[in-house]
Design an enzyme around this catalytic site. Structure first.
Site, PDB file in Angstrom:
ATOM      1  CD  GLU A 224      19.324 -23.870   0.355  1.00 23.12           C
ATOM      2  OE1 GLU A 224      20.055 -23.993  -0.647  1.00 23.12           O
ATOM      3  OE2 GLU A 224      18.987 -24.826   1.080  1.00 23.12           O
ATOM      4  CE  LYS A 240      23.224 -30.917  -0.358  1.00 25.61           C
ATOM      5  NZ  LYS A 240      21.798 -31.243  -0.252  1.00 25.61           N
TER       6      LYS A 240
END
Length: 412
Positions: A224, A240
Site C-alpha cells: 500500500e 480496504k
C-alpha cells in the site's frame, strides 16, 4: 541526531540488502552515511527536525514539487537518497492526536532516516535460512475473544455517533534464536510487496558505526502506498477490503456492500487529507475499488491524487497524511482516540510510513505487513477496519489471514 548501536539481546549481525522503495538504479548498492533518530517523548517537532536533517544532506524536502526533474546517474560515493521510517506514534504526534499504548519494541526509534551513498559494489543476498535459525511459538497480545470484544466496542462507538469507522490492530511476538536476516528478506520478497525491503539499526544491515552490530531490523511486504510525490503530483493509494485470492473470493469482494462502503469512506478521508495540504490543486479519484492480489489475498485499492501547484514541504506532507487513514478510521482524530483506548499493545513499527526520499521523487508505503526483530523476539501486527455491520468473528479471522503469510515466510 547521531548513530548509536542500541543492541538488545542476541544482535542482528548479517547484512540485509536494499531498503524499502529504493530505486532500481540503486538496488543493493547502498552504503549508510548518516542517520537520524527521534523517539516518542523526545523534544522538538519530529517533522521539522527530520526535514532539517534531510535538507542538510542535500535532499530537496523543503519544496517537493520542485525536485530535480532529471534522473540522476549516481557515481560511487554520491548521495543517492534516504530511507525513511515514521511510526504510527510519530504520526499521532504530527497529527496532534492521542498516542496509544507504548511500543513493544522500544529500541526502534519512532522516526528513523538513513542517508545513503551509492556504492560500486553490489551485495548479493540469499533467502536461505542458516542452520542456526529457530523461531519459537507465537504469543498473541490478546485472545480471539478479547479481539472480538474490541470489535464490539467499536460498533458501540459507531452506534453512539462517536466515529464512522475504526481500524483495530492486534500484536503477536515469537522468540527466536540465530540470525534472522534471511527470514526477514523472505518477508520482503512476498508476492505483491510493492515496498518490499529491510531496514535496520545499521542502515542497510550489517554493522553500525565502528563495527557495532545493530539491535533491530524490520522487514516489510507492504502493498500500500501511503503517499508518493512524482512528476508534480501527490498520490495516495488506500487499500480496504480483503478476501481469499480465489475466484469466489473475488466475486464476494466485488459484491460486498459492506466492503465497498468501508472503502469509499477511507477514500473520502484520503481526499480530505490531500485537500488540506497547502500547495495542492484539485483532488481527484483516478481509480476506485480496483481488486489486486497480495500473497494469496484479494484487496481493493483506489488511487487518489492532486497536482502540486505551490510550495509543499515534507513536514506539511507528513502532518497531512500520517497516520494513514486506512489504518486509523474516520474521523481520523476520533478514531485514533478509540484506538488508544482499545489496543493493549502499541503499534510499534506497524501502521506507519516506510520508504524512500530521492532527488526526483518521494515514495512512502504504509507499514502494514511489517515485522521487526529486536534481538530476542520477532514482532508482527495485523488488523482491519471495523464498521457498524462488522462481524467480530469474521474480523478476527481476517486479521489472522493477513498475518499468515508473514508467519510462514519467517518460519520457512
Amino acid at each position: 541526531m547521531v548513530h548509536g548501536t542500541g543492541a538488545v539481546g542476541h544482535p542482528v549481525t548479517a547484512p540485509f540488502g536494499a531498503p524499502p522503495a529504493a530505486p532500481a538504479a540503486c538496488q543493493a548498492r547502498h552504503h549508510a552515511l548518516r542517520t537520524f533518530r527521534w523517539h516518542r517523548g523526545d523534544p522538538g517537532d519530529p517533522a521539522e527536525l527530520l526535514s532539517a536533517f534531510l535538507a542538510g544532506n542535500g535532499l530537496p524536502v523543503r519544496n517537493l514539487g520542485r525536485t530535480d526533474d532529471k534522473k540522476k546517474t549516481f557515481g560511487d560515493g554520491t548521495i543517492c537518497g534516504a530511507a525513511l521510517y515514521v511510526s504510527a506514534d510519530a504520526g499521532c504526534v504530527m497529527a496532534g492526536a492521542e498516542c496509544g499504548s507504548p511500543s513493544p519494541v522500544p529500541s526502534v526509534p519512532d522516526v528513523y532516516a538513513v542517508v545513503y551513498q551509492h556504492s560500486a559494489k553490489k551485495l548479493e543476498k540469499s533467502l536461505q535460512t542458516g542452520p542456526d535459525w529457530k523461531l519459537g511459538p507465537w504469543r498473541d497480545s490478546w485472545t480471539r475473544d478479547e479481539h472480538a470484544h474490541a470489535v464490539e466496542q467499536v460498533r458501540a462507538a459507531i452506534a453512539r455517533g462517536d466515529v464512522y469507522q475504526v481500524n483495530v490492530v492486534g500484536h503477536a511476538a515469537a522468540p527466536y534464536a540465530g540470525d534472522p536476516s534471511a527470514a526477514l528478506r523472505r518477508v520482503a520478497a512476498l508476492a505483491g510487496a510493492r515496498y518490499g525491503g529491510v531496514l535496520s539499526d545499521g542502515g542497510q544491515g550489517g554493522s553500525g558505526p565502528g563495527g557495532a552490530a545493530p539491535g533491530w531490523a524490520l522487514a516489510t511486504a507492504s502493498p500500500e502506498t501511503l503517499v508518493e510525490v512524482r512528476d508534480g503530483r501527490v498520490v495516495t493509494r488506500p487499500i480496504k477490503g480483503t478476501r481469499p485470492a480465489t475466484a469466489q473470493g473475488r466475486r464476494e469482494l466485488l459484491a460486498s456492500a459492506k466492503e465497498r462502503a468501508e472503502h469509499v469512506m477511507i477514500v473520502d478521508l484520503e481526499r480530505n487529507d490531500l485537500a488540506r495540504l497547502p500547495g495542492t490543486g484539485p483532488v481527484r479519484v483516478d481509480e476506485l475499488f480496483a481488486v489486486r492480489e497480495w500473497s494469496g489475498l484479494w484487496q481493493a485499492e483506489s488511487v487518489v491524487s492532486a497536482p502540486l501547484d505551490g510550495d509543499v514541504g515534507l513536514a506539511d506532507l507528513l502532518r497531512a497524511v500520517c497516520p494513514g487513514g486506512s489504518v486509523t478510521g474516520a474521523p481520523k482524530l476520533a478514531a485514533l482516540a478509540q484506538i488508544a483506548a482499545l489496543e493493549p499493545v502499541g503499534r510499534g513499527v506497524s501502521m506507519g510510513a516506510l520508504g524512500w526520499i530521492g532527488h526526483d521523487h518521494l515514495d512512502l508505503g504504509l507499514s502494514i505487513r511489517t515485522v521487526v526483530a529486536d534481538g530476542t523476539r520477532v514482532h508482527a501486527w495485523a488488523g482491519g477496519g471495523i464498521t457498524a455491520d462488522s462481524d467480530p468473528v469474521a474480523e478476527v479471522d481476517e486479521a489472522a489471514a493477513k498475518a499468515g503469510p508473514l508467519r510462514s515466510a519467517l518460519r520457512s
